[in-house]
Design a protein around this motif. Structure first.
Motif, mmCIF file in Angstrom:
data_model
loop_
_atom_site.group_PDB
_atom_site.id
_atom_site.type_symbol
_atom_site.label_atom_id
_atom_site.label_comp_id
_atom_site.label_asym_id
_atom_site.label_seq_id
_atom_site.Cartn_x
_atom_site.Cartn_y
_atom_site.Cartn_z
ATOM 1 N N GLU A 158 0.837 -1.208 0.000
ATOM 2 C CA GLU A 158 0.000 0.000 0.000
ATOM 3 C C GLU A 158 0.869 1.253 0.000
ATOM 4 N N ASN A 159 1.953 1.234 0.773
ATOM 5 C CA ASN A 159 2.861 2.374 0.811
ATOM 6 C C ASN A 159 3.481 2.605 -0.564
ATOM 7 N N GLY A 160 3.878 1.525 -1.244
ATOM 8 C CA GLY A 160 4.425 1.650 -2.599
ATOM 9 C C GLY A 160 3.408 2.250 -3.554
ATOM 10 N N ASN A 161 2.166 1.787 -3.459
ATOM 11 C CA ASN A 161 1.101 2.339 -4.312
ATOM 12 C C ASN A 161 0.883 3.820 -4.034
ATOM 13 N N LEU A 162 0.880 4.180 -2.771
ATOM 14 C CA LEU A 162 0.681 5.586 -2.408
ATOM 15 C C LEU A 162 1.854 6.443 -2.874
ATOM 16 N N LEU A 163 3.063 5.902 -2.785
ATOM 17 C CA LEU A 163 4.237 6.640 -3.240
ATOM 18 C C LEU A 163 4.155 6.878 -4.744
ATOM 19 N N HIS A 164 3.757 5.858 -5.497
ATOM 20 C CA HIS A 164 3.599 6.002 -6.951
ATOM 21 C C HIS A 164 2.539 7.056 -7.274
ATOM 22 N N LYS A 165 1.441 7.016 -6.548
ATOM 23 C CA LYS A 165 0.368 7.996 -6.757
ATOM 24 C C LYS A 165 0.863 9.408 -6.436
ATOM 25 N N LEU A 166 1.628 9.542 -5.365
ATOM 26 C CA LEU A 166 2.181 10.843 -4.989
ATOM 27 C C LEU A 166 3.129 11.366 -6.059
ATOM 28 N N GLU A 167 3.950 10.492 -6.634
ATOM 29 C CA GLU A 167 4.869 10.912 -7.697
ATOM 30 C C GLU A 167 4.098 11.410 -8.912
ATOM 31 N N ARG A 168 3.022 10.700 -9.294
ATOM 32 C CA ARG A 168 2.201 11.136 -10.428
ATOM 33 C C ARG A 168 1.578 12.497 -10.142
ATOM 34 N N GLN A 169 1.078 12.655 -8.935
ATOM 35 C CA GLN A 169 0.442 13.927 -8.588
ATOM 36 C C GLN A 169 1.464 15.054 -8.519
ATOM 37 N N SER A 170 2.678 14.753 -8.100
ATOM 38 C CA SER A 170 3.737 15.765 -8.079
ATOM 39 C C SER A 170 4.069 16.213 -9.494
ATOM 40 N N LYS A 171 4.131 15.252 -10.418
ATOM 41 C CA LYS A 171 4.387 15.608 -11.817
ATOM 42 C C LYS A 171 3.248 16.473 -12.353
ATOM 43 N N SER A 172 2.025 16.107 -12.022
ATOM 44 C CA SER A 172 0.882 16.906 -12.477
ATOM 45 C C SER A 172 0.937 18.306 -11.887
ATOM 46 N N LEU A 173 1.304 18.390 -10.621
ATOM 47 C CA LEU A 173 1.412 19.697 -9.972
ATOM 48 C C LEU A 173 2.478 20.548 -10.651
ATOM 49 N N ASN A 174 3.615 19.952 -10.983
ATOM 50 C CA ASN A 174 4.672 20.692 -11.679
ATOM 51 C C ASN A 174 4.163 21.201 -13.020
ATOM 52 N N SER A 175 3.436 20.347 -13.725
ATOM 53 C CA SER A 175 2.874 20.750 -15.016
ATOM 54 C C SER A 175 1.903 21.911 -14.838
ATOM 55 N N LEU A 176 1.077 21.838 -13.813
ATOM 56 C CA LEU A 176 0.120 22.922 -13.552
ATOM 57 C C LEU A 176 0.830 24.215 -13.177
ATOM 58 N N GLN A 177 1.904 24.101 -12.435
ATOM 59 C CA GLN A 177 2.654 25.303 -12.070
ATOM 60 C C GLN A 177 3.269 25.949 -13.310
ATOM 61 N N GLN A 178 3.770 25.125 -14.223
ATOM 62 C CA GLN A 178 4.314 25.663 -15.469
ATOM 63 C C GLN A 178 3.211 26.333 -16.283
ATOM 64 N N SER A 179 2.055 25.698 -16.315
ATOM 65 C CA SER A 179 0.933 26.280 -17.054
ATOM 66 C C SER A 179 0.478 27.588 -16.419
ATOM 67 N N ALA A 180 0.482 27.639 -15.107
ATOM 68 C CA ALA A 180 0.103 28.870 -14.414
ATOM 69 C C ALA A 180 1.084 29.989 -14.758
ATOM 70 N N GLU A 181 2.368 29.645 -14.842
ATOM 71 C CA GLU A 181 3.374 30.639 -15.219
ATOM 72 C C GLU A 181 3.131 31.116 -16.652
ATOM 73 N N HIS A 182 2.781 30.179 -17.534
ATOM 74 C CA HIS A 182 2.480 30.547 -18.920
ATOM 75 C C HIS A 182 1.257 31.473 -18.969
ATOM 76 N N CYS A 183 0.252 31.156 -18.163
ATOM 77 C CA CYS A 183 -0.945 32.015 -18.098
ATOM 78 C C CYS A 183 -0.566 33.412 -17.628
ATOM 79 N N LYS A 184 0.306 33.472 -16.638
ATOM 80 C CA LYS A 184 0.745 34.769 -16.121
ATOM 81 C C LYS A 184 1.458 35.557 -17.211
#
Length: 137
Positions: free
Chosen positions: A23-49
């Motif tokens: 379960e911890n491994g699954n949660l870690l994988h999910k967290l990594e995916r969400q971190s990548k998505s967050l980075n992408s959103l931050q880049q998009s927010a910068e582009h919007c700015k």
């Protein structure tokens, strides 16, 4: 009997530890995916700015052009009173207005294009943020 009970307890705890590790491994994988998505959103927010800044600059340039247009008209009106060649003054006025009109159209087109890009990016990333928020909840 105590030995068998202890052995059963250890086996049970080993199974629990293994399931928790999985379960911890699954949660870690999910967290990594969400971190990548967050980075992408931050880049998009910068582009919007950046797009918002470009739109603000285009609006500022448009206001400056409108001010120059008024100034040109005032200068040309003054010239018309003093210049005897009215057709020459009209030609200059027409060329200036045509040029300013062309610049205003270009600025308007650019502003509209940037605004549309901004709205598309905002809509895309708003949905992603909402999906991530739902996942994190």
């Amino acid at each position: 009997n105590k030995f068998n009970q202890a052995k059963t307890d250890v086996e049970s705890k080993d199974i629990t530890i293994h399931s928790l590790e999985t379960e911890n491994g699954n949660l870690l994988h999910k967290l990594e995916r969400q971190s990548k998505s967050l980075n992408s959103l931050q880049q998009s927010a910068e582009h919007c700015k950046q797009l918002e800044e470009e739109i603000a600059n285009v609006k500022k340039e448009n206001r400056e052009l409108l001010s120059k247009q008024v100034q040109f008209k005032e200068e040309l009106n003054s010239i018309q009173g003093t210049v005897s060649n009215a057709s020459r003054v009209q030609k200059i006025l027409s060329e200036n207005e045509s040029f300013i009109s062309s610049l205003q159209k270009d600025l308007s087109d650019t502003r509209n294009r940037h605004h549309q890009q901004f709205l598309e990016i905002r809509a895309k990333h708003s949905a992603e943020i909402e999906a991530l928020t739902d996942k994190l909840s």
